[in-house]
Design a protein around this motif. Structure first.
Motif, PDB file in Angstrom:
ATOM      1  N   ASP A   1     137.060  85.426  45.914  1.00 44.88           N
ATOM      2  CA  ASP A   1     136.968  84.253  45.047  1.00 44.88           C
ATOM      3  C   ASP A   1     135.506  83.827  45.001  1.00 44.88           C
ATOM      4  OD1 ASP A   1     137.416  82.088  43.503  1.00 44.88           O
ATOM      5  OD2 ASP A   1     138.647  80.983  44.953  1.00 44.88           O
ATOM      6  N   ILE A   2     134.811  84.192  43.929  1.00 45.04           N
ATOM      7  CA  ILE A   2     133.366  83.958  43.909  1.00 45.04           C
ATOM      8  C   ILE A   2     132.880  83.788  42.478  1.00 45.04           C
ATOM      9  CG2 ILE A   2     132.740  86.420  43.780  1.00 45.04           C
ATOM     10  CD1 ILE A   2     130.437  85.748  45.772  1.00 45.04           C
ATOM     11  N   GLU A   3     131.863  82.948  42.318  1.00 45.92           N
ATOM     12  CA  GLU A   3     131.163  82.826  41.039  1.00 45.92           C
ATOM     13  C   GLU A   3     129.690  83.104  41.299  1.00 45.92           C
ATOM     14  OE1 GLU A   3     132.174  79.886  37.947  1.00 45.92           O
ATOM     15  OE2 GLU A   3     130.133  79.154  38.193  1.00 45.92           O
ATOM     16  N   VAL A   4     129.152  84.111  40.603  1.00 43.07           N
ATOM     17  CA  VAL A   4     127.774  84.553  40.811  1.00 43.07           C
ATOM     18  C   VAL A   4     126.956  84.236  39.567  1.00 43.07           C
ATOM     19  CG1 VAL A   4     126.270  86.521  41.330  1.00 43.07           C
ATOM     20  CG2 VAL A   4     128.600  86.446  42.264  1.00 43.07           C
ATOM     21  N   LEU A   5     125.765  83.682  39.770  1.00 47.64           N
ATOM     22  CA  LEU A   5     124.850  83.398  38.663  1.00 47.64           C
ATOM     23  C   LEU A   5     123.590  84.236  38.826  1.00 47.64           C
ATOM     24  CD1 LEU A   5     123.905  79.947  37.168  1.00 47.64           C
ATOM     25  CD2 LEU A   5     122.096  81.549  37.817  1.00 47.64           C
ATOM     26  N   PHE A   6     123.286  85.070  37.809  1.00 50.88           N
ATOM     27  CA  PHE A   6     122.018  85.792  37.738  1.00 50.88           C
ATOM     28  C   PHE A   6     121.095  85.004  36.824  1.00 50.88           C
ATOM     29  CE2 PHE A   6     124.675  89.215  39.158  1.00 50.88           C
ATOM     30  CZ  PHE A   6     123.828  90.089  39.820  1.00 50.88           C
ATOM     31  N   GLY A   7     119.885  84.723  37.252  1.00 53.71           N
ATOM     32  CA  GLY A   7     118.990  83.955  36.399  1.00 53.71           C
ATOM     33  C   GLY A   7     117.560  84.421  36.469  1.00 53.71           C
ATOM     34  N   GLY A   8     116.882  84.372  35.325  1.00 57.11           N
ATOM     35  CA  GLY A   8     115.472  84.730  35.255  1.00 57.11           C
ATOM     36  C   GLY A   8     114.952  84.422  33.868  1.00 57.11           C
ATOM     37  N   GLN A   9     114.015  85.227  33.386  1.00 57.03           N
ATOM     38  CA  GLN A   9     113.463  85.043  32.055  1.00 57.03           C
ATOM     39  C   GLN A   9     114.136  85.996  31.065  1.00 57.03           C
ATOM     40  OE1 GLN A   9     110.905  82.620  31.278  1.00 57.03           O
ATOM     41  NE2 GLN A   9     111.732  81.986  33.262  1.00 57.03           N
ATOM     42  N   ALA A  10     114.333  85.514  29.841  1.00 59.85           N
ATOM     43  CA  ALA A  10     114.957  86.361  28.815  1.00 59.85           C
ATOM     44  C   ALA A  10     114.171  87.652  28.658  1.00 59.85           C
ATOM     45  CB  ALA A  10     115.001  85.604  27.489  1.00 59.85           C
ATOM     46  N   GLY A  11     114.901  88.753  28.655  1.00 58.52           N
ATOM     47  CA  GLY A  11     114.270  90.045  28.485  1.00 58.52           C
ATOM     48  C   GLY A  11     113.967  90.761  29.786  1.00 58.52           C
ATOM     49  N   ASP A  12     114.241  90.088  30.944  1.00 56.91           N
ATOM     50  CA  ASP A  12     113.934  90.743  32.219  1.00 56.91           C
ATOM     51  C   ASP A  12     115.124  91.504  32.811  1.00 56.91           C
ATOM     52  OD1 ASP A  12     115.612  88.845  33.286  1.00 56.91           O
ATOM     53  OD2 ASP A  12     114.104  87.866  34.533  1.00 56.91           O
ATOM     54  N   GLY A  13     116.197  91.596  32.053  1.00 57.54           N
ATOM     55  CA  GLY A  13     117.331  92.401  32.497  1.00 57.54           C
ATOM     56  C   GLY A  13     118.416  91.643  33.218  1.00 57.54           C
ATOM     57  N   SER A  14     118.326  90.304  33.262  1.00 51.97           N
ATOM     58  CA  SER A  14     119.346  89.526  33.971  1.00 51.97           C
ATOM     59  C   SER A  14     120.726  89.733  33.360  1.00 51.97           C
ATOM     60  CB  SER A  14     118.980  88.032  33.935  1.00 51.97           C
ATOM     61  OG  SER A  14     117.753  87.797  34.581  1.00 51.97           O
ATOM     62  N   LEU A  15     120.794  89.753  32.023  1.00 52.61           N
ATOM     63  CA  LEU A  15     122.099  89.881  31.367  1.00 52.61           C
ATOM     64  C   LEU A  15     122.684  91.272  31.619  1.00 52.61           C
ATOM     65  CD1 LEU A  15     121.446  88.062  27.959  1.00 52.61           C
ATOM     66  CD2 LEU A  15     122.236  87.105  30.136  1.00 52.61           C
ATOM     67  N   THR A  16     121.841  92.293  31.580  1.00 54.17           N
ATOM     68  CA  THR A  16     122.326  93.652  31.844  1.00 54.17           C
ATOM     69  C   THR A  16     122.847  93.772  33.271  1.00 54.17           C
ATOM     70  OG1 THR A  16     120.714  94.525  30.281  1.00 54.17           O
ATOM     71  CG2 THR A  16     121.667  96.085  31.846  1.00 54.17           C
ATOM     72  N   THR A  17     122.118  93.170  34.198  1.00 53.32           N
ATOM     73  CA  THR A  17     122.550  93.208  35.596  1.00 53.32           C
ATOM     74  C   THR A  17     123.875  92.474  35.760  1.00 53.32           C
ATOM     75  OG1 THR A  17     120.208  93.147  36.192  1.00 53.32           O
ATOM     76  CG2 THR A  17     121.790  92.800  37.957  1.00 53.32           C
ATOM     77  N   GLY A  18     124.016  91.355  35.055  1.00 48.56           N
ATOM     78  CA  GLY A  18     125.270  90.618  35.114  1.00 48.56           C
ATOM     79  C   GLY A  18     126.443  91.433  34.602  1.00 48.56           C
TER      80      GLY A  18
ATOM     81  N   ILE B   1     121.510  84.618  42.167  1.00 49.42           N
ATOM     82  CA  ILE B   1     120.444  85.605  42.294  1.00 49.42           C
ATOM     83  C   ILE B   1     119.333  85.149  41.369  1.00 49.42           C
ATOM     84  CG2 ILE B   1     119.782  88.016  42.015  1.00 49.42           C
ATOM     85  CD1 ILE B   1     122.652  88.778  42.622  1.00 49.42           C
ATOM     86  N   ALA B   2     118.275  84.601  41.955  1.00 48.61           N
ATOM     87  CA  ALA B   2     117.206  83.968  41.184  1.00 48.61           C
ATOM     88  C   ALA B   2     115.988  84.874  41.159  1.00 48.61           C
ATOM     89  CB  ALA B   2     116.860  82.613  41.793  1.00 48.61           C
ATOM     90  N   PHE B   3     115.604  85.307  39.976  1.00 50.48           N
ATOM     91  CA  PHE B   3     114.416  86.158  39.850  1.00 50.48           C
ATOM     92  C   PHE B   3     113.144  85.342  39.707  1.00 50.48           C
ATOM     93  CE2 PHE B   3     117.867  88.977  38.185  1.00 50.48           C
ATOM     94  CZ  PHE B   3     117.834  89.889  39.228  1.00 50.48           C
ATOM     95  N   ASP B   4     113.282  84.012  39.604  1.00 50.88           N
ATOM     96  CA  ASP B   4     112.093  83.154  39.619  1.00 50.88           C
ATOM     97  C   ASP B   4     112.493  81.764  40.120  1.00 50.88           C
ATOM     98  OD1 ASP B   4     113.356  81.927  37.484  1.00 50.88           O
ATOM     99  OD2 ASP B   4     112.118  82.883  35.968  1.00 50.88           O
ATOM    100  N   LEU B   5     111.455  80.959  40.392  1.00 46.05           N
ATOM    101  CA  LEU B   5     111.688  79.622  40.936  1.00 46.05           C
ATOM    102  C   LEU B   5     112.385  78.719  39.917  1.00 46.05           C
ATOM    103  CD1 LEU B   5     111.254  77.665  43.296  1.00 46.05           C
ATOM    104  CD2 LEU B   5     109.005  77.108  42.322  1.00 46.05           C
ATOM    105  N   GLU B   6     112.086  78.914  38.647  1.00 40.37           N
ATOM    106  CA  GLU B   6     112.681  78.074  37.605  1.00 40.37           C
ATOM    107  C   GLU B   6     114.207  78.136  37.653  1.00 40.37           C
ATOM    108  OE1 GLU B   6     111.572  79.162  33.648  1.00 40.37           O
ATOM    109  OE2 GLU B   6     112.602  77.448  32.724  1.00 40.37           O
TER     110      GLU B   6
END
Length: 615
Positions: free
Chosen positions: A5-22, A73-78
């Motif tokens: 039972d888990i909810e995972v958020l991948f986040g970063g800048q558009a175009g850095d592959g976050s959506l593909t990884t998700g 999973i945060a690829f940047d501080l933002e």
């Protein structure tokens, strides 16, 4: 320890592959036998700007987000700055510490932080910066116990067309992530664990893909559209698949051209559709009127986003319903259908084509960004149950000249229809008012008679319209009304309220026009508190309900118009503000099974209903 039972958020800048990884991890969760829902929250530009992808996984379907994010999973501080307040107490953050450091402002004492130099490992250890996201998969896989064989199998399948070297580099990236956790965090468990279950006869599919699939299965062989977020996926899906079945897909020069193309194709006998969003729908309005007066069967998919004007093109909203129901000059019969899940998106698309041809009207399918661009695990679609009803389309040879009347007055308001070119037929199809032969006239008596004929279809079609679904305790006095992507958060809120001793029932509307007055009126008998849940500011469905029932003292609007979908806790809190509650706290999601299990037991019954609607 929270298991499966888990909810995972991948986040970063558009175009850095976050959506593909998700997408990748969503597929991995599905292969581990879990039910999955995904939600994309991305900016309306190609590169740059914060983007994130949420994947929720569990042992039963939810069709929506959880109350909180468990793992980030945060690829940047933002990313951390924007979402740390959404974290569940006890959750954890994996942060790429290569070029930025976490600040005190984003550190919460009730959240674990795993600082991993993802980009540095990718560049210095593996010699390939592009595998940073793949390393993050290895990190989370090790922290939550994902099946290594499944992860490696998916990586191999994802990259095998690029050659063995690329596969080997990405497998190495997975191992690098796993090893970093073993070396640095062996005494810092995440508190979450996944256990693989059988992955049997299920799909993972996006709502827009299900609409395209449903259209193709229903016999749609012509689509014209103009790209617009979030509807473009349908045009792309159809362009890829329809030609293999004799279909034609055209990217028109604009939305006006698109709607007029599908009217022409439908007039020529093809099942035809377009897909658009709010601004495009506005441009198509005149064409919808033409389809109405010429009684041409077309299907229009409206994937709603936050308006007005350009608004927030990549955010979700349910503010276009009034436009679909009331827009246009003059009065025409029309239908608006609203799926509440990816599976329903397929079957209701089939229904849309059958309704369009049987009653010779424009039929809208209204979805929204949180549904049409989200993925869900869903049972295999039953193609054998799909039937095609072309209504009164003449397909039996020549006509007798003078006897065939395209707009013949009939008891149900539906006239015979022949494809132009049929021997003996006369095909006059004017946008101006006309008589039963299609001859233009402004005669007053004919005007009343043919208006009555066209509008009577709204009465004739009622038995064929998809019925609303009632979820929960049918005797409960606390009731919900909603549609579309709100199905998920409402039903989950029901489950948890029930576990706290608050029973409820929920009317999930699937036909929004003609408005199901009788169903709504019957449903609201004996209701003590009525909560109408919508993603808009003005309560468009609540106003339709009041139009049927008149003022009701205990009807409450639950509205959200931030561009983001509801989380269940927001609906629960709205209820608890007005409903007496003496049973303590409402339980969290992981401890609730009763009503959900009841729904699981009735899932087959509901699926049968969907299939009936598709026929």
């Amino acid at each position: 320890m929270i298991v499966n039972d888990i909810e995972v958020l991948f986040g970063g800048q558009a175009g850095d592959g976050s959506l593909t990884t998700g997408d990748f991890i969503a597929t991995a969760f599905k292969r581990m036998g879990l039910d999955v829902y995904t939600f994309k929250d991305f900016p309306s530009r190609i590169r740059g700007g914060h983007t994130n992808y949420v994947i929720r996984a569990g042992e039963r379907p939810h069709y929506g987000l959880a109350d909180y994010v468990d793992a980030m999973i945060a690829f940047d501080l933002e990313c951390v700055e924007k979402h740390v307040d959404e974290m569940r107490p006890g959750g954890f953050v994996i942060f790429d510490s290569t070029s930025e450091q976490l600040t005190d402002a984003v550190r919460r004492p009730d959240v674990r932080y795993y600082e991993v130099p993802l980009a540095k490992i990718a560049k210095e250890d593996l010699g390939l910066e592009l595998v940073r996201n793949t390393i993050s998969l290895g990190v989370i896989a090790q922290l939550i116990g994902m099946d290594p064989a499944i992860v490696r199998g998916l990586v191999t399948k994802q990259y095998e067309r690029k050659g063995d070297k690329v596969v080997s580099q990405n497998i190495g990236a997975i191992e690098a992530g796993e090893n970093y956790v073993k070396e640095h965090f062996k005494d810092a468990p995440s508190g979450y664990r996944l256990q693989a279950r059988p992955d049997v006869d299920r799909l993972i599919m996006m709502g827009n893909d299900a609409i395209g699939y449903g259209a193709l299965a229903a016999g749609c062989r012509f689509m014209a559209g103009y790209p617009i977020t979030p509807a473009t996926d349908i045009l792309e899906w159809m362009a890829k698949h329809a030609p293999k079945y004799g279909g034609v897909v055209i990217q028109a020069e604009d939305e006006l051209a698109a709607i007029n193309m599908i009217i022409g194709a439908a007039y020529a006998g093809a099942r035809a559709m377009t897909a658009t969003s709010g601004p495009g729908q506005a441009l198509m309005t005149e064409g919808v009127g033409l389809a109405g007066v010429t009684e041409t069967p077309i299907v229009i998919v409206e994937c709603a986003r936050a308006g007005p004007s350009t608004g927030m093109p990549t955010k979700t909203e349910q503010s276009n319903l009034n436009h679909l129901i009331f827009s246009g000059h003059g009065e025409i019969p029309r239908v608006v259908l609203a799926p509440g899940s990816v599976e329903e998106s397929f079957y209701l698309t089939v229904s849309a084509f059958n309704l369009a041809e049987k009653y010779q009207v424009p039929v809208f399918i209204i979805s929204e960004q949180a549904l049409c661009q989200s993925k869900e695990t869903t049972p295999k679609l039953d193609m054998a149950a799909v039937t095609v009803d072309r209504g009164k389309l003449h397909r039996n040879g020549a006509l007798t000249f003078g006897e065939y009347k395209r707009y013949e007055f009939t008891e149900d308001g539906v006239s015979p229809r022949a494809i132009p070119g049929t021997e003996g037929g006369m095909h006059l199809v004017p946008g101006s008012e006309h008589n039963d032969m299609g001859v233009i006239t402004e005669d007053a008596r004919n005007r009343v008679k043919i208006m009555d004929k066209r509008m009577h279809k709204l009465v004739s079609m009622r038995p064929d319209l998809p019925k609303a679904i009632v979820h929960g305790d049918r005797s409960a006095g606390l009731v919900f009304i909603g549609y579309g992507s709100n199905r998920g958060p409402i039903t989950e809120a029901q489950d948890r309220l029930a576990a706290a001793g608050i029973a409820s029932r929920f009317l999930q509307l699937r036909t929004l026009w003609p408005f199901p007055e009788d169903e709504v009126r019957d449903f609201l008998k004996f209701a003590h508190h009525i909560f109408v849940v919508e993603n808009n500011m003005t309560g468009q469905v609540e106003r339709l309900v009041r139009y049927v029932t008149g003022p009701l003292p205990n009807m409450h609007r639950v509205l959200k118009y931030s561009g983001r979908p509801f989380r269940p806790i927001e609906i629960i809190e709205a209820v608890l503000k007005v409903v007496p509650h003496d049973n303590g706290a409402v339980p969290e999601r992981s401890s609730v099974k009763s009503v959900e299990m009841e729904r699981s037991n009735s899932a087959e019954m509901e699926r049968s209903s969907l299939l009936d609607r598709a026929k």
